[in-house]
Design a protein around this motif. Structure first.
Motif, PDB file in Angstrom:
ATOM      1  N   LYS A   1      85.797  26.981 111.865  1.00 50.03           N
ATOM      2  CA  LYS A   1      84.363  26.718 111.828  1.00 50.03           C
ATOM      3  C   LYS A   1      83.639  27.863 111.129  1.00 50.03           C
ATOM      4  O   LYS A   1      84.045  29.018 111.211  1.00 50.03           O
ATOM      5  CB  LYS A   1      83.816  26.555 113.244  1.00 50.03           C
ATOM      6  N   ALA A   2      82.520  27.544 110.473  1.00 47.29           N
ATOM      7  CA  ALA A   2      81.740  28.552 109.754  1.00 47.29           C
ATOM      8  C   ALA A   2      80.905  29.365 110.737  1.00 47.29           C
ATOM      9  O   ALA A   2      80.523  28.891 111.808  1.00 47.29           O
ATOM     10  CB  ALA A   2      80.828  27.875 108.729  1.00 47.29           C
ATOM     11  N   ARG A   3      80.647  30.587 110.350  1.00 54.91           N
ATOM     12  CA  ARG A   3      79.790  31.437 111.160  1.00 54.91           C
ATOM     13  C   ARG A   3      78.364  30.919 111.184  1.00 54.91           C
ATOM     14  O   ARG A   3      77.941  30.175 110.304  1.00 54.91           O
ATOM     15  CB  ARG A   3      79.786  32.866 110.601  1.00 54.91           C
ATOM     16  N   MET A   4      77.605  31.364 112.165  1.00 56.45           N
ATOM     17  CA  MET A   4      76.193  31.046 112.244  1.00 56.45           C
ATOM     18  C   MET A   4      75.466  31.762 111.107  1.00 56.45           C
ATOM     19  O   MET A   4      75.728  32.934 110.808  1.00 56.45           O
ATOM     20  CB  MET A   4      75.627  31.510 113.594  1.00 56.45           C
ATOM     21  N   THR A   5      74.578  31.082 110.421  1.00 57.39           N
ATOM     22  CA  THR A   5      73.827  31.697 109.337  1.00 57.39           C
ATOM     23  C   THR A   5      72.726  32.596 109.905  1.00 57.39           C
ATOM     24  O   THR A   5      72.360  32.507 111.081  1.00 57.39           O
ATOM     25  CB  THR A   5      73.191  30.640 108.434  1.00 57.39           C
ATOM     26  N   GLU A   6      72.198  33.457 109.034  1.00 60.05           N
ATOM     27  CA  GLU A   6      71.137  34.362 109.462  1.00 60.05           C
ATOM     28  C   GLU A   6      69.885  33.599 109.861  1.00 60.05           C
ATOM     29  O   GLU A   6      69.197  33.962 110.820  1.00 60.05           O
ATOM     30  CB  GLU A   6      70.819  35.355 108.337  1.00 60.05           C
ATOM     31  N   GLU A   7      69.583  32.509 109.128  1.00 63.96           N
ATOM     32  CA  GLU A   7      68.416  31.696 109.476  1.00 63.96           C
ATOM     33  C   GLU A   7      68.586  31.049 110.850  1.00 63.96           C
ATOM     34  O   GLU A   7      67.638  30.993 111.652  1.00 63.96           O
ATOM     35  CB  GLU A   7      68.179  30.622 108.409  1.00 63.96           C
ATOM     36  N   GLU A   8      69.795  30.583 111.147  1.00 60.38           N
ATOM     37  CA  GLU A   8      70.059  29.991 112.459  1.00 60.38           C
ATOM     38  C   GLU A   8      69.949  31.031 113.570  1.00 60.38           C
ATOM     39  O   GLU A   8      69.436  30.748 114.669  1.00 60.38           O
ATOM     40  CB  GLU A   8      71.448  29.353 112.471  1.00 60.38           C
ATOM     41  N   LEU A   9      70.409  32.250 113.283  1.00 51.89           N
ATOM     42  CA  LEU A   9      70.327  33.321 114.277  1.00 51.89           C
ATOM     43  C   LEU A   9      68.871  33.674 114.567  1.00 51.89           C
ATOM     44  O   LEU A   9      68.477  33.825 115.730  1.00 51.89           O
ATOM     45  CB  LEU A   9      71.095  34.551 113.788  1.00 51.89           C
ATOM     46  N   VAL A  10      68.053  33.816 113.520  1.00 50.88           N
ATOM     47  CA  VAL A  10      66.630  34.129 113.707  1.00 50.88           C
ATOM     48  C   VAL A  10      65.944  33.014 114.476  1.00 50.88           C
ATOM     49  O   VAL A  10      65.124  33.258 115.377  1.00 50.88           O
ATOM     50  CB  VAL A  10      65.944  34.364 112.346  1.00 50.88           C
ATOM     51  N   SER A  11      66.272  31.766 114.163  1.00 50.86           N
ATOM     52  CA  SER A  11      65.687  30.634 114.869  1.00 50.86           C
ATOM     53  C   SER A  11      66.071  30.654 116.342  1.00 50.86           C
ATOM     54  O   SER A  11      65.228  30.386 117.223  1.00 50.86           O
ATOM     55  CB  SER A  11      66.145  29.326 114.218  1.00 50.86           C
ATOM     56  N   ARG A  12      67.324  30.983 116.628  1.00 47.36           N
ATOM     57  CA  ARG A  12      67.774  31.058 118.023  1.00 47.36           C
ATOM     58  C   ARG A  12      67.012  32.155 118.767  1.00 47.36           C
ATOM     59  O   ARG A  12      66.557  31.957 119.900  1.00 47.36           O
ATOM     60  CB  ARG A  12      69.271  31.318 118.051  1.00 47.36           C
ATOM     61  N   VAL A  13      66.868  33.326 118.154  1.00 53.36           N
ATOM     62  CA  VAL A  13      66.157  34.436 118.791  1.00 53.36           C
ATOM     63  C   VAL A  13      64.697  34.077 119.018  1.00 53.36           C
ATOM     64  O   VAL A  13      64.134  34.345 120.096  1.00 53.36           O
ATOM     65  CB  VAL A  13      66.292  35.721 117.947  1.00 53.36           C
TER      66      VAL A  13
END
Length: 654
Positions: free
Chosen positions: A3-15
C-alpha cells in the motif's frame, strides 16, 4: 502489492480534523475556563445596573490563594521531592544517585519552584495544569569580549573547541626599555567570541491551558489519539528552531483556526489590559508571528495496518516536521479527577456559584445601606428647591416654601437573616474546598469563646483532609509522571558523567548506566498540623531508641538514630540535614576500650624506645666530643713541638 504511504495533503487534513474536533478548541471546556479566569480576577458579571452597587466578591481567588501555600510547602520545601526505589539489591546505590540527580535537574537546572507554582495554579483554576518536558538539543552560546590578550592568552582561549571567534584585531605596540634606546614590539589581541556551553539537557515548561488540545475520548495523555500544543512563534523563532522557511509560502500571520480561542486567551490579560490581539501590518518580517501546531497523532502513516505515534509540526498547511516518536512530552494534573475522563473539576468550579450569590447579596446589602444614609424623598411640587435635594452633603440646607414640603421615605432595615446568609455561604465553601476560618488563622473571639482547642483541631483537620487529598492526587499523578519522564530522558540521552553539588557534597552521576525503568515514589509532607504530629511521634521514637540502646537491645544502631533525627529536622522545615548531622557512614569508627588500651600501651612502649634511642644518641655525641677534644689537644701539642724546634730550643717530649 504494498500500500502507498499517506500523502502530505492527507496528513494535514487528518491533523486539521483532529484539531477542530478536540477538547479545548472553542468548546464548553474553553468557555468554562474563560469564566473561571473572569471570576478569579473578580471581573464584572455583565448584569450591573448604573446607580446601583457593582460589588464583586473574590471567593474564587481567596480559595485558590489559600490552598496554594499549603501545596507549595508540601512539594517544594525540601531537596527530595521524589524518591526512586531499587528493583534489586544491586540497584541501591543507583537509586540514591537517580533520586539526587532527578530532583536536581528539576529544581536547579529548571526553575522548579516557578513551574510547580504555575502548574498548580492552572489546575486549581482551569481544571487541568499542563507541563511540557523534553530533551533539548539546542546549542547555547554566550558572547564574550576580550582586549589586550597576549599571544599565549589568545592561543589558550581560541584553542578551546567550544569557542568560536567572531571578531579578531591584532595590535602591534612598541614598549621602550629603561635605556630608552631599544624598542621591543609587543603583539596584543582584541577578540570577540561566542562560547558554546554544550547541548543536551532536560527542559520543563508550563503550557497555558488554552494552548493545549486533546482528543475527546482521551482518558490520559499517553493513551490519547491526538494531542496538540499550539503556540505563536515569530519567523525568527522558527528559523532558530531549524526550519528554513519562505514567508511567502506561509501566508498571513494567523490562520483560520487561531481566532477561536481568543476569548479564553484574552481573559488572562483582561484584568490589566496588558496585551493586544490585533495584527501589526507594519511588523518587520523577522518578527511577524505565525501559529505553530505541534501535534502528536496516532496514525497509520505507512499503511502497514498499525497506527504509530507521530510528531507533525505544521504552520498553516505547510508541514515542517513529520517523524515517528516514542512518547508524548506533556504531563497533566487535576485537583478533582473524574474517573474515565481527562478533564477534571477545578476548585474554581466548586465555588464560582458562591461568588455570584455572595456578590448579589452584598450588592443588595450595600444598596440598602446607601438608601438608609441617602434615602428617597417625597417632595411637594414647586415647594422645595430640587437642586438642594439632589446635592447630598453632610449638614446641607434644603430650601422649602412651606413646612412638610419634603418627607423622607424610610428604607426598612435588613433582617439578621441576610447576614446569616453570608455565614452560611462561607460554611458551604468550607465543606466544598476545605477553606475554613479556623484553618486560615484563629481570630480573637476563638480564644475567649466556648470553642475548645479540640474542636478547633477537629475543624482544621477536616479542612486539611481536602487539601491533603488534592496534594496526594497531584503527587500520584502529575508530579510522579513528570519525574518518571525526566528519568527516562536522562537515561536515554545523557551519555556522559556529570558532577554536581547537592547538600554541600559533590556527586557524580552516569544516567546511561541506570536501569531502563525504575519504580518511583513521591515523598511529601502534608501540612503544619501533620508536621507537629510527626515531630511528636519522632520524639517518642527517639526516646524509645535511646532506651533500647542503653538496655543493650540490638534492634537499634547509629544509623537508625540518624534516620530518626534527620526526619525530625526535615519535619521542622529545614532542608539540609547535613548542616546539623553527619551520617554515621561518613564518620571514622571509634575504637573500643580494649583497642584504646592497647593503643595506649603501644604509644608508651614507643615513647620508651624513643627515650632509649635519645640516650644512646647523647652518649654517642659525648664520645664524639671527647674524641674531637683529644684530636684538638694532640694537634696543639704537635704545633708547639714544631714551633720550639724551629726556634732552636730543646724540645721537651713528655
Amino acid at each position: 502489492m504494498a500500500k502507498a504511504r499517506m500523502t502530505e495533503e492527507e496528513l494535514v487534513s487528518r491533523v486539521r480534523g483532529e484539531i477542530t474536533d478536540s477538547l479545548g478548541y472553542g468548546d464548553e471546556i474553553s468557555k468554562q475556563r474563560e469564566m473561571a479566569i473572569d471570576y478569579y480576577f473578580a471581573m464584572p458579571f455583565g448584569n450591573e445596573v448604573e446607580g446601583r452597587s457593582q460589588f464583586v466578591d473574590s471567593t474564587v481567588a481567596d480559595t485558590i490563594e489559600w490552598i496554594k501555600p499549603s501545596l507549595m510547602r508540601v512539594f517544594a520545601s525540601g531537596d527530595e521531592m521524589v524518591k526512586f526505589n531499587p528493583v534489586g539489591p544491586e540497584d541501591v546505590e543507583t537509586c540514591k544517585q537517580a533520586t539526587d540527580y532527578v530532583n536536581y535537574v528539576f529544581m536547579r537546572d529548571n526553575p522548579g519552584w516557578e513551574i510547580l507554582y504555575s502548574w498548580f495554579t492552572d489546575a486549581l483554576l482551569q481544571k487541568n495544569g499542563i507541563v511540557k518536558v523534553w530533551w533539548d538539543e539546542t546549542d547555547e552560546w554566550d558572547r564574550e569580549e576580550y582586549r589586550g590578550l597576549t599571544e599565549v592568552e589568545f592561543e589558550s582561549l581560541v584553542s578551546n573547541t567550544t569557542v568560536e571567534v567572531i571578531e579578531h584585531t591584532i595590535n602591534n605596540e612598541n614598549v621602550d626599555e629603561v635605556s630608552e634606546e631599544v624598542a621591543i614590539p609587543v603583539v596584543t589581541h582584541d577578540v570577540v567570541i561566542t562560547r558554546n556551553f554544550g547541548k543536551g539537557k532536560v527542559k520543563v515548561e508550563n503550557v497555558p491551558p488554552d494552548e493545549f488540545l486533546i482528543s475527546r475520548e482521551a482518558k490520559t495523555i499517553p493513551d490519547a489519539r491526538f494531542v496538540c500544543h499550539r503556540v505563536k512563534k515569530t519567523l525568527s523563532d522558527l528559523k532558530e528552531m531549524g526550519y528554513d522557511l519562505d514567508p511567502g509560502e506561509l501566508g498571513g500571520g494567523t490562520d483560520a483556526l487561531s481566532p477561536l480561542f481568543f476569548g479564553e486567551r484574552q481573559a488572562r490579560y483582561q484584568f490589566d489590559q496588558s496585551y493586544t490581539f490585533g495584527e501589526d501590518s507594519e511588523q518587520e518580517e523577522a518578527l511577524r508571528e505565525y501559529w505553530l501546531y505541534e501535534s502528536y497523532v496516532r496514525t497509520d502513516y505507512n499503511n502497514d495496518g498499525i497506527a504509530e505515534l507521530r510528531l507533525v509540526m505544521t504552520v498553516g498547511s505547510k508541514v515542517l516536521e513529520n517523524e515517528e516518536v516514542d512518547y508524548t512530552p506533556f504531563v497533566s494534573l487535576t485537583p478533582i479527577k473524574i474517573p474515565h475522563k481527562f478533564f477534571g473539576i477545578s476548585v474554581a468550579d466548586l465555588v464560582m456559584d458562591l461568588q455570584l450569590i455572595k456578590s448579589t447579596l452584598m450588592r443588595n446589602l450595600m444598596d440598602n445601606m446607601y438608601n438608609q444614609n441617602f434615602g428617597r424623598f417625597a417632595v411637594m411640587e414647586g415647594q422645595a428647591n430640587l437642586d438642594d435635594l439632589l446635592t447630598q452633603r453632610p449638614g446641607g440646607i434644603v430650601r422649602i416654601k412651606a413646612p412638610g414640603a419634603v418627607t423622607r421615605l424610610d428604607t426598612p432595615a435588613l433582617e439578621p437573616h441576610s447576614f446569616q446568609m453570608l455565614d452560611y455561604l462561607d460554611s458551604v465553601r468550607e465543606s466544598r474546598a476545605g477553606v475554613s476560618k479556623y484553618s486560615q488563622g484563629l481570630n480573637d473571639n476563638v480564644l475567649t469563646s466556648h470553642t475548645t482547642a479540640t474542636a478547633v483541631a477537629q475543624v482544621m483537620t477536616a479542612a486539611q483532609q481536602i487539601v491533603e487529598l488534592i496534594a496526594r492526587g497531584f503527587a500520584e499523578t502529575g508530579v510522579k509522571e513528570l519525574m518518571q519522564v525526566i528519568y527516562m530522558l536522562l537515561q536515554k540521552n545523557q551519555d556522559k558523567a556529570r558532577v554536581f553539588m547537592l547538600r554541600n557534597q559533590w556527586i557524580e552521576t552516569r544516567p546511561d548506566m541506570w536501569r531502563d525503568k525504575m519504580d518511583c515514589t513521591i515523598a511529601v509532607g502534608l501540612g503544619h498540623g501533620n508536621r507537629d504530629q510527626q515531630l511528636a511521634h519522632l520524639s517518642a521514637m527517639l526516646q524509645f531508641a535511646g532506651q533500647a540502646m542503653e538496655g543493650g537491645l540490638k534492634i537499634i544502631d547509629e544509623q537508625n538514630i540518624y534516620n530518626i533525627m534527620a526526619s525530625m529536622i526535615k519535619s521542622m522545615g529545614f532542608q539540609n540535614v547535613s548542616d546539623f548531622l553527619t551520617e554515621p557512614s561518613q564518620t571514622p569508627e571509634q575504637p573500643s576500650a580494649q583497642e584504646q588500651m592497647a593503643q595506649t600501651e603501644m604509644q608508651i612502649k614507643q615513647g620508651e624506645l624513643q627515650i632509649k634511642s635519645a640516650e644512646v644518641q647523647i652518649k654517642q655525641q659525648k664520645l664524639q666530643l671527647e674524641a674531637a677534644k683529644l684530636q684538638a689537644d694532640t694537634a696543639m701539642k704537635i704545633a708547639e713541638i714544631q714551633l720550639e724546634a724551629e726556634q732552636g730550643r730543646p724540645v721537651a717530649i713528655g
